[in-house]
Design an enzyme around this catalytic site. Structure first.
Site, PDB file in Angstrom:
ATOM      1  N   HIS A 167       2.604  23.313 -21.161  1.00 59.50           N
ATOM      2  CA  HIS A 167       1.575  23.706 -22.122  1.00 59.50           C
ATOM      3  C   HIS A 167       0.919  24.977 -21.590  1.00 59.50           C
ATOM      4  O   HIS A 167       0.261  24.955 -20.544  1.00 59.50           O
ATOM      5  CB  HIS A 167       0.557  22.576 -22.294  1.00 59.50           C
ATOM      6  CG  HIS A 167       1.158  21.377 -22.964  1.00 59.50           C
ATOM      7  ND1 HIS A 167       0.839  20.083 -22.637  1.00 59.50           N
ATOM      8  CD2 HIS A 167       2.082  21.310 -23.964  1.00 59.50           C
ATOM      9  CE1 HIS A 167       1.541  19.260 -23.404  1.00 59.50           C
ATOM     10  NE2 HIS A 167       2.296  19.978 -24.212  1.00 59.50           N
ATOM     11  N   GLU A 170      -2.587  25.601 -19.985  1.00 65.42           N
ATOM     12  CA  GLU A 170      -2.992  24.780 -18.840  1.00 65.42           C
ATOM     13  C   GLU A 170      -2.723  25.528 -17.543  1.00 65.42           C
ATOM     14  O   GLU A 170      -1.841  25.191 -16.749  1.00 65.42           O
ATOM     15  CB  GLU A 170      -2.290  23.417 -18.924  1.00 65.42           C
ATOM     16  CG  GLU A 170      -2.776  22.641 -20.160  1.00 65.42           C
ATOM     17  CD  GLU A 170      -1.927  21.457 -20.573  1.00 65.42           C
ATOM     18  OE1 GLU A 170      -2.183  20.894 -21.655  1.00 65.42           O
ATOM     19  OE2 GLU A 170      -0.998  21.106 -19.824  1.00 65.42           O
ATOM     20  N   HIS A 259       0.060  19.237 -15.471  1.00 61.81           N
ATOM     21  CA  HIS A 259      -0.666  19.565 -16.713  1.00 61.81           C
ATOM     22  C   HIS A 259      -2.170  19.671 -16.481  1.00 61.81           C
ATOM     23  O   HIS A 259      -2.675  19.337 -15.414  1.00 61.81           O
ATOM     24  CB  HIS A 259      -0.431  18.465 -17.755  1.00 61.81           C
ATOM     25  CG  HIS A 259       0.923  18.491 -18.374  1.00 61.81           C
ATOM     26  ND1 HIS A 259       1.138  18.951 -19.651  1.00 61.81           N
ATOM     27  CD2 HIS A 259       2.137  18.142 -17.887  1.00 61.81           C
ATOM     28  CE1 HIS A 259       2.423  18.860 -19.937  1.00 61.81           C
ATOM     29  NE2 HIS A 259       3.059  18.371 -18.888  1.00 61.81           N
ATOM     30  N   GLU A 334      -2.385  15.121 -14.472  1.00 62.46           N
ATOM     31  CA  GLU A 334      -3.350  15.806 -15.339  1.00 62.46           C
ATOM     32  C   GLU A 334      -4.582  16.231 -14.532  1.00 62.46           C
ATOM     33  O   GLU A 334      -5.225  15.397 -13.888  1.00 62.46           O
ATOM     34  CB  GLU A 334      -3.803  14.874 -16.478  1.00 62.46           C
ATOM     35  CG  GLU A 334      -2.695  14.484 -17.446  1.00 62.46           C
ATOM     36  CD  GLU A 334      -2.394  15.554 -18.487  1.00 62.46           C
ATOM     37  OE1 GLU A 334      -3.080  16.607 -18.487  1.00 62.46           O
ATOM     38  OE2 GLU A 334      -1.469  15.338 -19.299  1.00 62.46           O
TER      39      GLU A 334
HETATM   40 ZN    ZN Z   1      -0.359  19.417 -21.046  1.00 66.73          ZN
END
Ligand code: ZN
Length: 374
Positions: A167, A170, A259, A334
């Site tokens: 992504h 990020e 992420h 994350e």
């Molecule tokens: Zn992500």
């Protein structure tokens, strides 16, 4: 005042910059997709000693609108030192302000990781005697997608893969990779333990087009790469196709997909508990990974995504697809856009330096677990 975003990862539209006390702006949608949340712009012609306000007037319509509450924008005068600025959110947008100490400043959703820094990171990694450029894929717009191979000393090594920034907004994910590569230079006892049993396969940046374009979520075809792992294609998601081909050639014994999360103000992981092939062995590995990381780093297990029900995993996600395909420990890691609320830093929030530290801590965890991966 001049507002500019015509540079790497720039994203802003000027609605009205006539009042330097309250500049009205909007976030541009991702190239070829309706997602938007990432912003990054340069404001020039600030009056030193004056308060300047900026409003992102469409923030209440963005991809993760509930993520704005409790969020503080970041600013920097020199592009190196990034700090949080007072920020509020309401139906009229995201509003932040700066008491200007210099005549120009950058503002962004998170401390950006630039393409120039990416190029320097590759040079630094490849200067190590045990690191080689194993293969180089190509993004849709022709940007390089390097795969680094960190050679250990085992004759039949475990193969540990880490990929980052599927992504594109990020940016903490490539900061993480920088921390990992810097630890390779330390060559400490834990690292030697890890590399006596394992090789590392690193993709420092999965979505260079999206990041350059200032996207939040998608690549240059408007595709969310972390929803493309079941059926990647050369025309829409060559970035995923490249990595899958390399995995098939090399094998995978452990996989981490790095992420950032817009909403949750904690570092956390998401695992493969919903995979049809999830077993007690994988469950034990996941639990040990979490327990060890909690003991050494900025990490917790209380806050995160709801767990998948058995058999209900979305196999289009990298973590689930790799875990299922290779019957291995696979985690999505994350990091917050906001802060890690167990150890908050009001000046910086979560940032590049803390992302780097997390990567170093994860290597310690992998060193302790490498014998058990198979
Ligand atoms: Zn992500």
């Amino acid at each position: 005042m001049q507002i500019r975003s015509d540079f790497d990862s720039g994203n802003i539209e000027v609605i009205n910059a006539g009042d330097p006390g309250q500049v009205r702006l909007a976030i541009r949608k991702d190239f070829a997709s309706d997602h938007f949340q990432w912003f990054h712009f340069l404001a020039e012609g600030l009056s030193v000693g004056q308060r300047h306000g900026f409003s992102l007037t469409n923030a209440a319509q963005s991809s993760y609108k509930s993520a704005w509450s409790g969020y503080q924008a970041v600013a920097s005068y020199d592009g190196e030192d990034w700090f949080r600025v007072p920020t509020t959110f309401d139906a009229d947008g995201l509003h932040f302000e700066l008491l200007a100490e210099h005549s120009s400043a950058r503002f962004a959703y998170f401390e950006p990781y630039s393409r120039a820094r990416h190029a320097r990171l590759l040079v630094k990694a490849l200067a190590l005697p045990n690191v080689e450029l194993l293969a180089c894929g190509s993004s849709l717009q022709g940007r390089e997608l390097p795969l680094l191979h960190v050679r250990g000393t085992a004759s039949a090594p475990r193969k540990i893969w880490l990929i980052a920034q599927q992504h594109p907004g990020e940016h903490m994910a490539e900061w993480y990779m920088e921390g990992l590569i810097e630890r390779l230079y330390q060559d400490d006892e834990e690292l030697q333990q890890l590399l006596s049993k394992a090789d590392l396969y690193l993709v420092p940046h999965m979505n260079p087009d999206g990041a350059f374009l200032g996207n939040l979520r998608t690549n240059a075809a408007g595709k969310d790469l972390n929803r493309a792992w079941q059926a990647p294609s050369a025309s829409e998601s060559p970035e995923v196709l490249f990595v899958q081909q390399q995995m098939a050639a090399q094998g995978v014994d452990c996989f981490l997909d790095i992420h950032g999360d817009e909403e949750i103000p904690y570092v956390f992981t998401a695992g493969c508990e919903g995979n049809p092939g999830f077993t007690p062995r994988l469950d034990a590995l996941e639990q040990e990974f979490r327990r060890r990381l909690m003991a050494v780093g900025e990490f917790q297990v209380e806050h995160g995504y709801p767990r998948d029900e058995p058999g209900q995993a979305n196999l289009a996600l990298a973590c689930n697809w790799v875990g299922q395909t290779y019957d291995c420990l696979a985690y999505t890691v994350e990091m917050p856009f906001k802060d890690h609320n167990l150890s908050p830093d009001p000046r910086t929030g979560w940032n590049g330096a803390r992302s780097k530290r997390l990567a170093r801590d994860v290597l310690s965890v992998l060193a302790a677990m490498v014998d058990k991966l198979r």
